[in-house]
Design a protein around this motif. Structure first.
Motif, PDB file in Angstrom:
ATOM      1  N   THR A  34       3.325  21.751 -18.902  1.00  0.00           N
ATOM      2  CA  THR A  34       2.291  21.864 -19.109  1.00  0.00           C
ATOM      3  C   THR A  34       1.760  21.891 -17.582  1.00  0.00           C
ATOM      4  OG1 THR A  34       0.955  20.677 -20.237  1.00  0.00           O
ATOM      5  CG2 THR A  34       1.572  22.059 -21.508  1.00  0.00           C
ATOM      6  N   ARG A  35       1.543  20.045 -17.608  1.00  0.00           N
ATOM      7  CA  ARG A  35       1.071  20.058 -16.438  1.00  0.00           C
ATOM      8  C   ARG A  35       1.389  20.706 -14.869  1.00  0.00           C
ATOM      9  NH1 ARG A  35      -2.708  15.930 -15.846  1.00  0.00           N
ATOM     10  NH2 ARG A  35      -3.415  15.539 -17.671  1.00  0.00           N
ATOM     11  N   SER A  36       0.395  21.282 -13.991  1.00  0.00           N
ATOM     12  CA  SER A  36       0.988  22.085 -12.920  1.00  0.00           C
ATOM     13  C   SER A  36       1.436  21.094 -11.871  1.00  0.00           C
ATOM     14  CB  SER A  36      -0.700  22.115 -12.736  1.00  0.00           C
ATOM     15  OG  SER A  36      -1.045  23.195 -13.346  1.00  0.00           O
ATOM     16  N   ARG A  37       2.454  21.476 -11.522  1.00  0.00           N
ATOM     17  CA  ARG A  37       3.118  21.588 -10.301  1.00  0.00           C
ATOM     18  C   ARG A  37       2.044  21.427  -8.886  1.00  0.00           C
ATOM     19  NH1 ARG A  37       5.189  20.949 -14.798  1.00  0.00           N
ATOM     20  NH2 ARG A  37       6.950  20.395 -14.979  1.00  0.00           N
ATOM     21  N   TYR A  38       2.580  20.993  -7.587  1.00  0.00           N
ATOM     22  CA  TYR A  38       1.871  21.356  -6.729  1.00  0.00           C
ATOM     23  C   TYR A  38       1.843  22.228  -5.419  1.00  0.00           C
ATOM     24  CZ  TYR A  38       0.687  16.783  -8.839  1.00  0.00           C
ATOM     25  OH  TYR A  38       0.402  15.632  -9.531  1.00  0.00           O
ATOM     26  N   PRO A  39       1.305  23.051  -4.417  1.00  0.00           N
ATOM     27  CA  PRO A  39       2.152  23.577  -3.863  1.00  0.00           C
ATOM     28  C   PRO A  39       3.079  23.207  -2.947  1.00  0.00           C
ATOM     29  CG  PRO A  39      -0.143  22.779  -3.319  1.00  0.00           C
ATOM     30  CD  PRO A  39       0.419  22.156  -4.771  1.00  0.00           C
ATOM     31  N   ASP A  40       4.026  24.280  -2.229  1.00  0.00           N
ATOM     32  CA  ASP A  40       4.577  23.513  -1.424  1.00  0.00           C
ATOM     33  C   ASP A  40       3.904  23.133  -0.182  1.00  0.00           C
ATOM     34  OD1 ASP A  40       6.524  23.874  -3.734  1.00  0.00           O
ATOM     35  OD2 ASP A  40       6.953  26.276  -3.085  1.00  0.00           O
ATOM     36  N   ALA A  41       2.797  24.120   0.197  1.00  0.00           N
ATOM     37  CA  ALA A  41       2.598  23.900   1.186  1.00  0.00           C
ATOM     38  C   ALA A  41       2.306  22.305   1.228  1.00  0.00           C
ATOM     39  CB  ALA A  41       1.455  25.397   1.354  1.00  0.00           C
ATOM     40  N   MET A  42       1.606  21.910   0.216  1.00  0.00           N
ATOM     41  CA  MET A  42       1.289  20.636  -0.256  1.00  0.00           C
ATOM     42  C   MET A  42       2.054  20.031   0.872  1.00  0.00           C
ATOM     43  SD  MET A  42      -0.271  18.403  -2.692  1.00  0.00           S
ATOM     44  CE  MET A  42       1.048  17.742  -3.140  1.00  0.00           C
TER      45      MET A  42
END
Length: 280
Positions: A34-42
């Motif tokens: 359920t926990r969100s991933r992080y943006p590829d740009a980051m």
């Protein structure tokens, strides 16, 4: 990318709440699902700013961020205080050492980056930064980051009311009424102060990366139990939280779009400062 202005840290110190910090491994499968991933740009920005591919992931959890850095070509060693989380991350192919990061022994190894996703507030900010300096090669980088959610105003207030009623002393209650990255400004300020206190890092910077995710009622209620302190509630209180959150989502049509800001506090080690000097 602007330098972080000086801010004062709050009196409460999350890293001292050891029982809460070690509560997330109660259901690692749900956490990872359920926990969100992080943006590829980051991820790309951090990788572009480090001198090589060797990374330590502090508070690796189930390996959410680690897998993204591995996909970007990095080699990741995880450190986590929770053996249950560590075992889950190992099943995904990542090496993990179980330790409190401030007491962790790099054993003479050096790394290009120390990163920490959604976990640095559970680390003493000064001791953690000093340990990172010990493990980093000259020019290596410490980068700690959080996904800061920005619920629509009507949902933000409804969620806050539920948490204030059912979990008044929780981090969720304190943060749920704050919107966007402002809700994580105290955590960012603590990280900045810790990096500065070591004398081993250049001036910390704040990077922000906006993104968004759509949630159904069921998807959000699946994630709620992964919040800090939820597992420690009596069953009746857990039901109260879930019912209140579910009713709030029903009131806005049963689904919503949640804007996020990935907030990164980062600084490179100073080539002229040795790790031993940083620990003095």
């Amino acid at each position: 990318m602007p330098t972080v202005p000086p801010e004062r840290t709050p009196q409460a110190e999350p890293h001292q709440a050891r029982e809460l910090a070690e509560s997330f491994g109660a259901d690692p499968e749900r956490y990872d699902r359920t926990r969100s991933r992080y943006p590829d740009a980051m991820v790309e920005a951090i990788v572009a700013a480090i001198p090589g591919p060797e990374i330590v992931d502090v508070g690796i959890g189930t390996g959410i961020a680690a897998r993204q850095f591995q996909a970007a070509g990095c080699r990741v060693l995880g450190v986590d205080v929770d053996a249950r989380m560590a075992e889950f991350a190992r099943r995904g192919g990542t090496e993990v050492e179980v330790a409190d990061f401030a007491a962790w022994n790099p054993a003479g190894r050096v790394f290009d980056a120390v990163v920490s996703g959604q976990a640095w507030h559970w680390v003493d900010p000064v001791a953690g930064a000093a340990k990172a300096a010990e493990a980093l090669r000259p020019g290596g980088r410490l980068a700690v980051f959080w996904n800061a959610a920005q619920p629509p105003p009507e949902l933000a207030e409804a969620f806050a009311a539920v948490y204030r009623r059912a979990m008044p002393d929780s981090l969720a209650a304190r943060w749920s009424a704050a919107t966007g990255s402002d809700g994580h400004s105290a955590l960012s300020a603590r990280a900045v102060d810790g990096m500065r206190a070591t004398g081993a890092f250049g001036e910390p910077e704040l990077w922000r990366f906006g993104w968004e995710r759509s949630y159904t009622r069921e998807e959000w209620l699946d994630e709620v139990p992964t919040s800090g302190g939820f597992a420690q509630l009596p069953p009746a209180k857990r039901g109260e939280v879930l019912a209140g959150i579910g009713a709030a989502i029903d009131a806005v049509g049963g689904s919503f779009v949640l804007p996020y800001t990935a907030v990164v506090v980062t600084a490179p080690t100073l080539p002229s400062v040795s790790a031993s000097a940083a620990r003095r």
